[in-house]
Scaffold this motif. Structure first.
Motif, PDB file in Angstrom:
ATOM      1  N   GLN A  30      54.385  72.493  58.886  1.00 43.22           N
ATOM      2  CA  GLN A  30      55.508  73.459  58.578  1.00 43.22           C
ATOM      3  C   GLN A  30      54.924  74.562  57.612  1.00 43.22           C
ATOM      4  N   SER A  31      55.782  75.665  57.543  1.00 43.64           N
ATOM      5  CA  SER A  31      55.272  76.770  56.770  1.00 43.64           C
ATOM      6  C   SER A  31      55.601  76.516  55.344  1.00 43.64           C
ATOM      7  N   TYR A  32      54.578  77.024  54.508  1.00 43.64           N
ATOM      8  CA  TYR A  32      54.795  77.119  53.082  1.00 43.64           C
ATOM      9  C   TYR A  32      54.885  78.422  52.640  1.00 43.64           C
ATOM     10  N   ALA A  33      55.569  78.801  51.634  1.00 42.01           N
ATOM     11  CA  ALA A  33      55.777  80.024  51.137  1.00 42.01           C
ATOM     12  C   ALA A  33      55.297  79.988  49.444  1.00 42.01           C
ATOM     13  N   TYR A  34      54.958  81.108  48.942  1.00 44.99           N
ATOM     14  CA  TYR A  34      54.473  81.060  47.533  1.00 44.99           C
ATOM     15  C   TYR A  34      55.462  82.040  46.808  1.00 44.99           C
ATOM     16  N   MET A  62      54.580  76.902  45.123  1.00 49.68           N
ATOM     17  CA  MET A  62      54.527  76.463  46.198  1.00 49.68           C
ATOM     18  C   MET A  62      55.883  76.094  46.829  1.00 49.68           C
ATOM     19  N   VAL A  63      56.624  76.728  47.790  1.00 46.87           N
ATOM     20  CA  VAL A  63      57.688  76.151  48.311  1.00 46.87           C
ATOM     21  C   VAL A  63      57.684  75.721  49.700  1.00 46.87           C
ATOM     22  N   SER A  64      58.723  74.937  50.227  1.00 46.06           N
ATOM     23  CA  SER A  64      58.739  74.648  51.531  1.00 46.06           C
ATOM     24  C   SER A  64      59.471  75.617  52.395  1.00 46.06           C
ATOM     25  N   GLY A  65      58.792  76.500  53.212  1.00 56.18           N
ATOM     26  CA  GLY A  65      59.769  77.299  53.939  1.00 56.18           C
ATOM     27  C   GLY A  65      60.176  78.437  53.103  1.00 56.18           C
ATOM     28  N   THR A  66      60.862  79.587  53.968  1.00 55.39           N
ATOM     29  CA  THR A  66      61.110  80.723  53.150  1.00 55.39           C
ATOM     30  C   THR A  66      62.629  80.791  52.836  1.00 55.39           C
ATOM     31  N   VAL A 126      56.930  72.498  45.635  1.00 50.50           N
ATOM     32  CA  VAL A 126      56.168  71.495  46.355  1.00 50.50           C
ATOM     33  C   VAL A 126      55.025  71.249  45.249  1.00 50.50           C
ATOM     34  N   ASN A 127      54.760  72.507  44.748  1.00 50.48           N
ATOM     35  CA  ASN A 127      53.556  72.326  43.732  1.00 50.48           C
ATOM     36  C   ASN A 127      53.345  73.611  42.864  1.00 50.48           C
TER      37      ASN A 127
END
Length: 136
Positions: A30-34, A62-66, A126-127
């Motif tokens: 899955q895509s991650y976004a910063y 760092m987050v999971s999804g937009t 997420v990070n």
């Protein structure tokens, strides 16, 4: 000629089965976004000498999804204040050591997710990364 065609069909079917993605693999991809906290966070830390020390940190979340980006952006001032407070409470030894830097990063990560749980009901980060970490 028939054997070549049959052989080609077998090779193609074997190769295509290698590229099938299971649901678990798709979820892992899955895509991650910063989200970068702009401008950099700059604050003083507790110094053992008369000289005042400061630390300048560039923080990326760092987050999971937009979808989570909008919520992170909305709570940017709250998250920034928490990170600023944690950095300002550190000693010179903590700021300047590699182990201390990691402990600070982990404390910031925990605080950010704790605040997001209180505000939106879930931990969105997420990070947490320090992409620039300068001290004097």
């Amino acid at each position: 000629m028939r054997i070549k065609g049959l052989l080609l069909a077998i090779i193609c079917s074997v190769n295509l089965s290698v590229f099938k993605v299971t649901a678990a693999q798709e979820q892992a991809l899955q895509s991650y976004a910063y989200y970068g906290l702009e401008p950099d966070i700059v604050t003083n830390y507790i110094s053992g000498s008369k000289k005042m020390g400061f630390v300048r940190v560039n923080v990326e979340l760092m987050v999971s999804g937009t979808q989570a980006l909008a919520q992170i952006e909305h709570h940017d001032p709250l998250l920034r204040a928490a990170i600023l407070s944690i950095l300002g409470e550190q000693s010179e030894a903590q700021i300047k050591s590699i182990i201390g830097k990691e402990a600070i990063r982990q404390a910031c990560f925990d605080a950010v997710n704790r605040l997001l749980e209180e505000e939106v009901g879930e931990a969105l980060v997420v990070n947490l990364l320090f992409t620039q970490y300068l001290y004097n």
